[in-house]
Design a protein around this motif. Sequence first.
Motif, PDB file in Angstrom:
ATOM      1  N   GLN A  42      11.745  -3.508  -7.838  1.00  0.00           N
ATOM      2  CA  GLN A  42      12.232  -4.515  -7.349  1.00  0.00           C
ATOM      3  C   GLN A  42      13.535  -4.465  -7.297  1.00  0.00           C
ATOM      4  O   GLN A  42      14.285  -4.815  -8.279  1.00  0.00           O
ATOM      5  N   GLY A  43      14.530  -4.160  -6.075  1.00  0.00           N
ATOM      6  CA  GLY A  43      15.702  -4.409  -6.148  1.00  0.00           C
ATOM      7  C   GLY A  43      16.614  -3.408  -6.627  1.00  0.00           C
ATOM      8  O   GLY A  43      17.834  -3.359  -6.545  1.00  0.00           O
ATOM      9  N   ASN A  70       4.365  -5.538 -13.114  1.00  0.00           N
ATOM     10  CA  ASN A  70       5.372  -5.192 -14.081  1.00  0.00           C
ATOM     11  C   ASN A  70       4.780  -3.873 -14.757  1.00  0.00           C
ATOM     12  O   ASN A  70       3.711  -3.739 -14.978  1.00  0.00           O
ATOM     13  N   ALA A  73       4.584  -9.846  -1.978  1.00  0.00           N
ATOM     14  CA  ALA A  73       5.317 -10.455  -3.141  1.00  0.00           C
ATOM     15  C   ALA A  73       4.233 -10.845  -4.187  1.00  0.00           C
ATOM     16  O   ALA A  73       4.648 -10.619  -5.484  1.00  0.00           O
ATOM     17  N   ASN A  98       3.235  -8.076  -6.730  1.00  0.00           N
ATOM     18  CA  ASN A  98       4.203  -7.153  -7.313  1.00  0.00           C
ATOM     19  C   ASN A  98       3.546  -6.983  -8.674  1.00  0.00           C
ATOM     20  O   ASN A  98       3.125  -8.002  -9.217  1.00  0.00           O
ATOM     21  N   TRP A 142       5.162   2.087  -4.281  1.00  0.00           N
ATOM     22  CA  TRP A 142       5.838   1.008  -5.053  1.00  0.00           C
ATOM     23  C   TRP A 142       6.736   1.379  -5.720  1.00  0.00           C
ATOM     24  O   TRP A 142       6.671   2.439  -6.687  1.00  0.00           O
ATOM     25  N   ARG A 156       7.090  -0.648  -1.097  1.00  0.00           N
ATOM     26  CA  ARG A 156       8.245  -0.080  -0.313  1.00  0.00           C
ATOM     27  C   ARG A 156       7.671   0.062   0.990  1.00  0.00           C
ATOM     28  O   ARG A 156       8.061   0.150   2.075  1.00  0.00           O
ATOM     29  N   THR A 198       9.707  -5.357 -12.806  1.00  0.00           N
ATOM     30  CA  THR A 198       8.714  -5.396 -11.574  1.00  0.00           C
ATOM     31  C   THR A 198       8.993  -4.443 -10.624  1.00  0.00           C
ATOM     32  O   THR A 198      10.043  -3.839 -10.530  1.00  0.00           O
ATOM     33  N   PHE A 199       7.792  -4.012  -9.981  1.00  0.00           N
ATOM     34  CA  PHE A 199       7.601  -2.998  -8.882  1.00  0.00           C
ATOM     35  C   PHE A 199       6.936  -3.852  -7.814  1.00  0.00           C
ATOM     36  O   PHE A 199       6.166  -4.465  -8.109  1.00  0.00           O
ATOM     37  N   GLU A 200       7.686  -3.386  -6.671  1.00  0.00           N
ATOM     38  CA  GLU A 200       7.254  -3.883  -5.491  1.00  0.00           C
ATOM     39  C   GLU A 200       6.825  -2.700  -4.286  1.00  0.00           C
ATOM     40  O   GLU A 200       7.128  -1.681  -4.519  1.00  0.00           O
ATOM     41  N   THR A 225       7.994   6.265  -8.760  1.00  0.00           N
ATOM     42  CA  THR A 225       7.079   5.228  -7.553  1.00  0.00           C
ATOM     43  C   THR A 225       5.695   5.377  -8.080  1.00  0.00           C
ATOM     44  O   THR A 225       5.118   5.981  -8.822  1.00  0.00           O
TER      45      THR A 225
END
Length: 350
Positions: A99-100, A58, A53, A56, A96, A91, A87-89, A31
């Motif tokens: 993603q998904g 990469n 979003a 986010n 972070w 949490r 891709t990281f988003e 993370t």
Amino acid sequence: MKKLIFAALAVAAMAACTKSNVDFDQQNEITFQPVSQKATKAAVVGTYYPIGAAYNFNVWAWWADQPADAEDTQIAGFNTIYINNQTFEARDYVNWGGQGKSYYWPTTGSLFFAGYSPANAPGNKAYLHHDKTFVVTDYEQSSDIANTTDFMWFHLTDKSYDRNTASVPVQFHHALSWLSFRFNLQSAATPTDWTVKSVKLTGIETKGNFTAVKGSSATEQGTAKWSAWSETEEVRVYWNDMGYNVTYVTNEYDPLANDPSVLENTKNGVLVLPQPCNPDAAKVVIEFQQVAPSGAIVPQTKTLNLGDASAEWRPGKHYIYTITFGAEEILIAPTVVDWTVVDDLSVPVE
């Protein structure tokens, strides 16, 4: 020269394999924990990495069967791609993750990381880890300031990390230039008979290639430059049917503070590709009205140069142009705030 607010962001997080036979540890997720060094949608400003979003980012990661803390000079041995431009988003407000999906640390060896923001940035991106170089071709910035984004990258980490790492510290750098336009009267005694109706930039190159090479040491910044500019556009900075009545505001203010003299229809939205801004290139066009002694409203247009023959906007710089209305002439005085502030310049409008 004033010191610029260089926006840099520290990020921590990542993991998981893409096309790799390396074993991973299902218990230890990779993370990121982003932080910023005065790093807005448009120009990212503040001391935190924005949530949402639109932010986010990469990441690439390279693996080798080497212990953690390998120095970046050893990157030649890290030839297995472990995370390939994924891709990281956010949490939560701190961490972070993928993603998904979750990316996990390998059970042995360590990882180097590099990346960019936002994840959906246009153009073709690659990180040449052996050369510690970030390369982007055909990047295109919108000429609509409501749709501009702050394009950033973080270089190959200074050292490698392993499964015992709580979060990976990385620092984002701004690849674009941020422009702000402020309007003022020359003094408190100057007649207040000017109303600004619109501000636009002409000759703005919106497409180009970017190359950033990491320095050879922690104290060497390396190089970041744009080239192969194309697609010259007009960029509208301010437009208002009512107009802005120019009033006197003291010049002794924080260059980054909100100020009524700033004219932008989208806050912090004028982000452009670094490029030449000499008299043969980009210019600013100001449409304004002046009240004549008879009471008649006189519409006027002034086109101003934004720099001298060698002037250019540079990555990570915040250029603040102060347009001053006086009894005899209109003056323009640019400064830069690092994100990183540039030396004051004055351009008379006669």
